[in-house]
Design an enzyme around this catalytic site. Structure first.
Site: not given
Length: 264
Positions: A101, A169
């Site tokens: 992430h 993302e």
């Protein structure tokens, strides 16, 4: 592209322990009553904090919802103080582990080498990595696609065979008022899908979009042939009603992907 539509939720650390348990109970009720989730047409997974994993597993025990972790050690069990191994996550019943992430990269300096070690550790224990990729600055779609495909390859370098969920993302869209434009998501999603399709050991893998994703986006992506298999949600899923709206969209998309019945 898979027939199943995937919807994931990361709780990050927004919820305390009691609040997270209550949220899981409400979402479990939703999952039991939602036909597409109950049938498996929509694959719903939830990533709570480490301490919230066990109560989440209890809440979702009689549903199809899969529970995973927001991180995982890149090492097998041993002298790694403060880490949580993939082996222990698998032992308690977790099925996924988020890796790579943007916040882990920015706040803790994680590199593609670290991400690849975590992906490999997860796959060795039968966990599905939720591999996050995304360009830091807003780029043209072709440049964004090249950057994210490079992250995909780097994050799986040396990892054993197995399915993954690739979460696109774009960093510039995380926490923003709006998600990335649908045509941009579509272009990057198609490139990630093509890269996965070229890896026989990743058959059955999915591509999802995250980054200020919420109700309405799946429908918009479907209209532009988004080349994604679902969404990875953050704060928009904190309200079960908003999550239900996304699951309804996912159900409609799954129905459209279902193979036509055999006329024979």
């Amino acid at each position: 592209m898979t027939a199943t539509v995937t919807v994931g939720v990361s709780l990050k650390t927004y919820f305390g322990h009691r609040q997270a348990a209550g949220w899981c109970e409400r979402v479990a009720e939703l999952a039991r009553s939602h036909h597409a989730v109950a049938s498996g047409d929509v694959d719903l997974f939830v990533l709570p904090t480490y301490l919230q994993i066990l109560p989440a597993l209890r809440a979702f025990a009689d549903t199809t919802v899969r529970v995973g972790a927001q991180d995982v050690a890149g090492h097998d069990p041993g002298a790694f103080t403060g880490e949580v191994s993939a082996a222990e996550l698998a032992e308690v019943g977790a099925e996924l582990a988020e890796v790579g992430h943007a916040e882990r990269r920015r706040l803790f300096g994680e590199t593609d080498v670290d991400v690849a070690a975590k992906s490999a550790a997860a796959l060795r224990q039968g966990l599905t990595p939720v591999l996050c990729v995304g360009e830091t600055e807003r780029l043209a779609p072709d440049a964004a696609a090249a950057a994210t495909v490079a992250q995909l390859r780097g994050g799986l370098d040396g990892a054993p065979p197995g399915t993954v969920i690739v979460a696109y993302e774009p960093v510039w869209a995380i926490g923003a008022a709006e998600p990335a434009p649908a045509p941009h998501i579509a272009a990057v999603g198609r490139a990630l899908r093509a890269a996965l399709d070229g890896l026989a050991e990743r058959a059955g893998s999915a591509v999802v979009y995250g980054g200020s994703a919420g109700p309405g986006l799946l429908t918009e992506l479907t209209a532009v042939d988004g080349a994604v298999d679902g969404l990875f949600l953050g704060r928009f899923a904190h309200q079960p009603g908003a999550l239900a709206a996304v699951l309804d969209e996912a159900a409609a998309l799954a129905a459209g992907r279902a193979p036509a019945p055999d006329p024979a």
